[in-house]
Design a protein around this motif. Structure first.
Motif, short mmCIF file in Angstrom:
data_model
loop_
_atom_site.label_atom_id
_atom_site.label_comp_id
_atom_site.label_asym_id
_atom_site.label_seq_id
_atom_site.Cartn_x
_atom_site.Cartn_y
_atom_site.Cartn_z
N UNK A 171 -14.33 30.07 15.83
CA UNK A 171 -14.84 30.81 14.67
C UNK A 171 -13.71 31.12 13.69
N UNK A 172 -12.53 31.48 14.21
CA UNK A 172 -11.40 31.77 13.33
C UNK A 172 -10.93 30.53 12.58
N UNK A 227 -7.03 35.38 21.86
CA UNK A 227 -6.89 36.44 20.88
C UNK A 227 -5.73 36.19 19.93
N UNK A 228 -4.58 35.80 20.47
CA UNK A 228 -3.41 35.52 19.64
C UNK A 228 -3.68 34.31 18.75
N UNK A 229 -4.28 33.27 19.32
CA UNK A 229 -4.60 32.07 18.51
C UNK A 229 -5.55 32.40 17.37
N UNK A 230 -6.58 33.20 17.66
CA UNK A 230 -7.54 33.60 16.63
C UNK A 230 -6.87 34.45 15.56
N UNK A 231 -5.99 35.37 15.98
CA UNK A 231 -5.31 36.25 15.03
C UNK A 231 -4.39 35.46 14.11
N UNK A 277 -5.81 42.23 13.63
CA UNK A 277 -6.32 42.98 14.78
C UNK A 277 -7.76 42.62 15.09
N UNK A 278 -8.60 42.58 14.07
CA UNK A 278 -10.01 42.26 14.28
C UNK A 278 -10.17 40.88 14.92
N UNK A 279 -9.43 39.91 14.42
CA UNK A 279 -9.57 38.55 14.95
C UNK A 279 -8.92 38.40 16.32
N UNK A 307 -11.18 37.05 19.37
CA UNK A 307 -10.69 35.98 20.24
C UNK A 307 -10.57 36.43 21.68
N UNK A 308 -10.11 37.66 21.90
CA UNK A 308 -9.96 38.18 23.25
C UNK A 308 -11.32 38.33 23.94
#
Length: 171
Positions: free
Chosen positions: A55-56, A24-28, A39-41, A45-46
């Motif tokens: 995808x991010x 989640x953190x990596x995607x954000x 937040x959405x990303x 990711x989470x």
């Protein structure tokens, strides 16, 4: 060997939660650098782990959001002649090769001669329009030609100024 015999259920859930937080953190972070919602990303990711992170990485940049952030920070500005984004300290526009006017946001000292918000909108000067709105200029005032700042921005096709005017109550 069975997975449940190596890890207890609670250990497995902790592992899944930590993995989700990491993805989640990596995607954000990846999405934020592309002008996307943090937040959405994080949530994507989470929930879907490595697939959300991948995808991010491949999602397209949101150039409007990136440009708006750069203009808001004062790092960049719009050329009043061609409406392209240039560095705020630039003296000559790299797109149209015209000399850029000096910028000063101290309106009280009259370093910038602006007759109205209409002039600033017509010139495509997002930073100045924003400053005028912060100082209480009427966003819906009509100029001698009978046009509002929003109508002028729409004629120019300046989406950043249109969004700014609408967010400040333009009709």
């Amino acid at each position: 060997m069975d997975v449940t015999s190596v890890y207890s259920f609670s250990e497995l859930m902790i592992y899944i939660a930590i993995s989700g937080i990491i993805f989640g953190v990596g995607s954000a972070i990846s999405a934020a650098n592309k002008g996307r919602s943090i937040f959405l990303w994080f949530l994507i990711g989470f929930l879907i782990g490595p697939f959300g992170f991948i995808l991010s990485l491949v999602v397209a940049k949101n150039t409007n959001a990136i440009e708006e952030k750069a203009i808001n920070s004062g790092e960049m500005r719009k050329c009043p002649f061609c409406a392209e984004i240039v560095k705020s300290e630039a003296k000559i526009c790299k797109h149209c090769s015209k000399e850029l006017p000096e910028i000063s946001f101290d309106l009280a000292s009259q370093k910038i001669q602006v007759k109205s918000i209409h002039d600033a909108v017509y010139e495509g000067n997002w930073s100045l329009v924003n400053q005028l709105l912060k100082e209480g200029v009427d966003v819906n005032q009509i100029n001698p030609e009978g046009k509002t700042p929003l109508e002028i921005a729409r004629e120019r096709g300046d989406n950043l100024i249109i969004k700014l005017l609408i967010s400040n109550g333009a009709k």
